[in-house]
Write an enzyme that holds these catalytic residues in place. Structure first.
Site, PDB file in Angstrom:
ATOM      1  N   HIS A   1       6.638  10.598  89.215  1.00  0.00           N
ATOM      2  CA  HIS A   1       7.443   9.377  89.252  1.00  0.00           C
ATOM      3  C   HIS A   1       6.776   8.250  88.459  1.00  0.00           C
ATOM      4  O   HIS A   1       7.443   7.448  87.813  1.00  0.00           O
ATOM      5  CB  HIS A   1       7.653   8.920  90.707  1.00  0.00           C
TER       6      HIS A   1
ATOM      7  N   ASP B   1      12.173   3.094  92.630  1.00  0.00           N
ATOM      8  CA  ASP B   1      12.336   4.529  92.817  1.00  0.00           C
ATOM      9  C   ASP B   1      13.373   4.838  93.898  1.00  0.00           C
ATOM     10  O   ASP B   1      13.555   4.068  94.840  1.00  0.00           O
ATOM     11  CB  ASP B   1      10.991   5.132  93.225  1.00  0.00           C
TER      12      ASP B   1
ATOM     13  N   ALA C   1      -4.176  18.818  82.755  1.00  0.00           N
ATOM     14  CA  ALA C   1      -4.046  19.177  81.343  1.00  0.00           C
ATOM     15  C   ALA C   1      -3.330  18.070  80.578  1.00  0.00           C
ATOM     16  O   ALA C   1      -2.457  17.399  81.147  1.00  0.00           O
ATOM     17  CB  ALA C   1      -3.237  20.462  81.222  1.00  0.00           C
TER      18      ALA C   1
ATOM     19  N   GLN D   1      -0.631  17.697  79.021  1.00  0.00           N
ATOM     20  CA  GLN D   1       0.522  18.601  78.901  1.00  0.00           C
ATOM     21  C   GLN D   1       1.400  18.355  77.673  1.00  0.00           C
ATOM     22  O   GLN D   1       1.763  19.299  76.974  1.00  0.00           O
ATOM     23  CB  GLN D   1       1.375  18.518  80.181  1.00  0.00           C
TER      24      GLN D   1
ATOM     25  N   HIS E   1       7.420  25.026  86.765  1.00  0.00           N
ATOM     26  CA  HIS E   1       7.985  24.943  88.119  1.00  0.00           C
ATOM     27  C   HIS E   1       9.292  24.146  88.112  1.00  0.00           C
ATOM     28  O   HIS E   1       9.889  23.933  89.154  1.00  0.00           O
ATOM     29  CB  HIS E   1       6.961  24.292  89.063  1.00  0.00           C
TER      30      HIS E   1
ATOM     31  N   TRP F   1      11.391  17.874  86.853  1.00  0.00           N
ATOM     32  CA  TRP F   1      12.232  17.433  85.733  1.00  0.00           C
ATOM     33  C   TRP F   1      11.413  16.931  84.545  1.00  0.00           C
ATOM     34  O   TRP F   1      11.775  17.171  83.390  1.00  0.00           O
ATOM     35  CB  TRP F   1      13.257  16.386  86.165  1.00  0.00           C
ATOM     36  N   ASN F   2      10.301  16.250  84.795  1.00  0.00           N
ATOM     37  CA  ASN F   2       9.511  15.775  83.648  1.00  0.00           C
ATOM     38  C   ASN F   2       9.055  16.957  82.806  1.00  0.00           C
ATOM     39  O   ASN F   2       9.180  16.953  81.585  1.00  0.00           O
ATOM     40  CB  ASN F   2       8.293  14.980  84.122  1.00  0.00           C
ATOM     41  N   SER F   3       8.529  17.977  83.475  1.00  0.00           N
ATOM     42  CA  SER F   3       8.049  19.149  82.737  1.00  0.00           C
ATOM     43  C   SER F   3       9.192  19.846  82.012  1.00  0.00           C
ATOM     44  O   SER F   3       9.062  20.223  80.843  1.00  0.00           O
ATOM     45  CB  SER F   3       7.368  20.134  83.688  1.00  0.00           C
TER      46      SER F   3
ATOM     47  N   GLU G   1      10.117  17.833  79.062  1.00  0.00           N
ATOM     48  CA  GLU G   1       9.054  17.894  78.050  1.00  0.00           C
ATOM     49  C   GLU G   1       9.118  19.242  77.314  1.00  0.00           C
ATOM     50  O   GLU G   1       8.878  19.312  76.109  1.00  0.00           O
ATOM     51  CB  GLU G   1       7.680  17.691  78.712  1.00  0.00           C
TER      52      GLU G   1
ATOM     53  N   GLN H   1      14.118  21.314  92.082  1.00  0.00           N
ATOM     54  CA  GLN H   1      13.728  22.206  90.978  1.00  0.00           C
ATOM     55  C   GLN H   1      14.649  23.423  90.809  1.00  0.00           C
ATOM     56  O   GLN H   1      14.803  23.934  89.699  1.00  0.00           O
ATOM     57  CB  GLN H   1      12.273  22.651  91.189  1.00  0.00           C
TER      58      GLN H   1
HETATM   59  N1  UDP Z   1       1.236  16.697  84.044  1.00  0.00           N
HETATM   60  C1  UDP Z   1       0.212  16.657  83.124  1.00  0.00           C
HETATM   61  N2  UDP Z   1      -0.854  17.471  83.315  1.00  0.00           N
HETATM   62  C2  UDP Z   1      -0.957  18.332  84.370  1.00  0.00           C
HETATM   63  C3  UDP Z   1       0.111  18.373  85.303  1.00  0.00           C
HETATM   64  C4  UDP Z   1       1.191  17.550  85.106  1.00  0.00           C
HETATM   65  O1  UDP Z   1       0.258  15.893  82.148  1.00  0.00           O
HETATM   66  O2  UDP Z   1      -1.960  19.048  84.470  1.00  0.00           O
HETATM   67  C5  UDP Z   1       2.395  15.782  83.869  1.00  0.00           C
HETATM   68  C6  UDP Z   1       3.577  16.479  83.250  1.00  0.00           C
HETATM   69  O3  UDP Z   1       3.514  16.394  81.841  1.00  0.00           O
HETATM   70  C7  UDP Z   1       4.734  15.694  83.851  1.00  0.00           C
HETATM   71  C8  UDP Z   1       4.225  15.262  85.217  1.00  0.00           C
HETATM   72  O4  UDP Z   1       2.814  15.341  85.148  1.00  0.00           O
HETATM   73  O5  UDP Z   1       5.001  14.558  83.058  1.00  0.00           O
HETATM   74  C9  UDP Z   1       4.699  16.144  86.356  1.00  0.00           C
HETATM   75  O6  UDP Z   1       6.010  15.842  86.669  1.00  0.00           O
HETATM   76  P1  UDP Z   1       7.077  16.962  87.009  1.00  0.00           P
HETATM   77  O7  UDP Z   1       8.378  16.263  87.257  1.00  0.00           O
HETATM   78  O8  UDP Z   1       7.115  17.995  85.962  1.00  0.00           O
HETATM   79  O9  UDP Z   1       6.548  17.680  88.303  1.00  0.00           O
HETATM   80  P2  UDP Z   1       5.903  17.192  89.689  1.00  0.00           P
HETATM   81  O10 UDP Z   1       4.456  17.079  89.440  1.00  0.00           O
HETATM   82  O11 UDP Z   1       6.554  15.880  90.043  1.00  0.00           O
HETATM   83  O12 UDP Z   1       6.240  18.310  90.629  1.00  0.00           O
END
Ligand code: UDP
Length: 477
Positions: free
Chosen positions: A20, A123, A348, A350, A365, A368-370, A373, A390
């Site tokens: 978030h 949020d 990481a 990412q 997983h 939504w961000n992943s 991306e 998810q």
């Molecule tokens: N992320 C990252 N490195 C990691 C794990 C996550 O940069 O090792 C970032 C990823 O790029 C994304 C966010 O953290 O922007 C995770 O958000 P997402 O909605 O994918 O999943 P959540 O962690 O909320 O389940």
């Protein structure tokens, strides 16, 4: 004064979890770069990380302020400093964490009273901000952090409860009324929709749904061309005022931003990029389960076996410190995959990794961000949803966009208990990495990646919606 010249003052109040906070920081930077006066409200423990990521952005005429509040961890029985959801490691701590957020109202009240911003982007998990902002005549805009598709699917499940009409947990049903025929099973429906008990989280979830019709509007991290039918459905059938302004990850204007997204990387970025540079285009699989999901040792073991069996290059992010490998890695694993596989223990970079030309697939997983991306990077995905929304996101990637293959996750909220075997992992990975099917998915994903970049450029769909949002706010001044 001409409203066009009004200096908009916009405050962000993100929920305290990486998934978030990261897009909220991107939004704050985006709005500040468009001339708005921006502040992010956050807690003491979260502030330094956010500060790190906005300091680089700070230059004349572009400033983001941090407004610090206290988080009542101790008052709800959490350890001092437990101010981010990933630190709430048990189901009890998870509930207490959400309870603590409902106690923040007096501090936000003070901030709004003192600063009187033109808009509060809060949020979805802070439903009480709607009435609080209204008290000061300030529009509260909701940030859900998910896509139109997931919001439409959830709305239909809530309105129609189709999962109550099937005879078993694993009998598929169609989500009624959506633009496409989307099937789910009851086992994949979020527990908080089905459960009768009122946990702190469930109370908050329903409160957030209850206030939606009274919220000023919704900012969505998506772009129109990705899910046009659902963007239209959300607005015209569900009647929500929404502005799509994503993909937000694309607004990070320095490479360094991508390195610092969320946390400091657990790997030297140059080393990581060098490793990727040494690989052929589209030849490396990236495996990550986001910031929250925790997998059991036996599940990690299956992943290791599956990855090794594919023979593919991979980067695998594991939320483990170095030391207890014998419990989750087959003996001699790292030696055998040396040069082919890289394990990142911890955090990481990412986006930096996904955007590298060597990345050819992503096991995700479906946070939504992943997921977005992955779309933006133009890579096909193995979808392995676990919780939250998810399982809907998975359907968007596999059934609607056809850029993903499901690994076979069947149970919401049971990652690790509902073990996926190495053979299933190997099969799904091979389907996204090699062969005709993979090429089809890859070319669709790359086309979407190109559209994503167009969307945020001047005249693109997200850029235009952002202008519309600013004009809307100015018209109220
Ligand atoms: N992320 C990252 N490195 C990691 C794990 C996550 O940069 O090792 C970032 C990823 O790029 C994304 C966010 O953290 O922007 C995770 O958000 P997402 O909605 O994918 O999943 P959540 O962690 O909320 O389940």
């Amino acid at each position: 004064m001409d409203p066009k010249n009004t200096q908009l003052r916009i405050f962000f109040f993100p929920f305290m979890a990486q998934g978030h906070t990261i897009p909220a920081i991107d939004m704050a930077k985006l709005f500040a770069s468009r001339g708005a006066d921006v502040a992010i409200i956050t807690t003491r423990v979260n502030a330094p990380l956010i500060a790190k990521s906005i300091n680089k952005f700070d230059r004349p005429g572009r400033k983001i302020e941090l407004l610090i509040i206290d988080f009542p961890s101790v008052a709800v029985g959490l350890p001092d400093g437990c101010e981010s959801l990933d630190l709430a490691r048990s189901p009890e701590m998870f509930q207490s964490f959400f309870r603590a957020t409902t106690m923040l109202e007096p501090q936000i009240d003070q901030i709004l009273d003192h600063h009187r911003p033109h808009c509060l982007v809060a949020d979805t998990f802070f439903p009480w901000t709607t009435d609080l902002a209204a008290k000061y005549g300030i529009p509260r805009v909701v940030f859900h952090g998910t896509c139109f598709f997931a919001l439409c699917a959830a709305a239909s499940l809530i309105a129609n409860r189709p999962y109550q009409k099937v005879s078993s947990d694993l009998e598929p049903f169609v989500i009624p009324g959506l633009p496409d025929e989307i099937k789910l099973t009851r086992s994949q429906v979020p527990g908080f929709l089905k459960e009768e008990v009122e946990t702190d989280f469930i109370k908050l979830y329903w409160a957030s749904k209850e206030v939606e019709s009274r919220c000023y509007g919704f900012l969505i991290n998506s772009f129109y061309e990705l899910e046009p039918a659902y963007a239209d459905y959300y607005r015209s059938v569900l009647g929500r005022r929404a502005w799509h302004i994503g993909p937000l990850s694309l607004y990070s204007d320095f490479e360094e931003d991508n390195v610092q997204r969320g946390s400091s990387s657990s790997i030297d970025e140059d080393q990581c990029l060098k490793w990727l540079d040494s690989k052929n285009p589209d030849s490396v699989l990236y495996v990550s389960f986001g910031s929250l999901a925790s997998l059991t040792n036996s599940q990690l073991l299956e992943i290791a076996k599956g990855l090794e069996a594919t023979g593919q290059n991979f980067i695998w992010v594991v939320k483990k410190a170095k030391g207890d490998e014998e419990e989750w890695l087959p003996e001699g694993f790292e030696k055998r995959v040396e040069g082919k596989g890289l394990i990142i223990r911890g955090w990481a970079p990412q986006v930096l990794i996904l955007d590298h030309r060597s990345i050819g697939g992503f096991v995700t997983h479906c946070g939504w961000n992943s997921a977005l991306e992955g779309v933006t990077a133009g890579v096909p995905m193995v979808t392995w949803p676990n919780s939250a929304e998810q399982f809907y996101n998975e359907k968007l990637l596999t059934d609607v966009l056809q850029i993903g293959v499901g690994v076979g996750a069947l149970y919401w909220g049971r990652a690790g208990k509902d073990e996926i075997k190495s053979e299933a992992i190997e099969k799904a990975v091979n389907r996204v990495m090699v062969g005709e099917e993979a090429e089809g998915m890859r070319s669709r994903a790359k086309a979407l990646g190109i559209q994503a970049r167009k969307a945020i450029k001047e005249g693109g769909s997200s850029s235009s919606d952002l202008n519309a949002f600013f004009e809307d706010l100015r018209s109220r001044v």
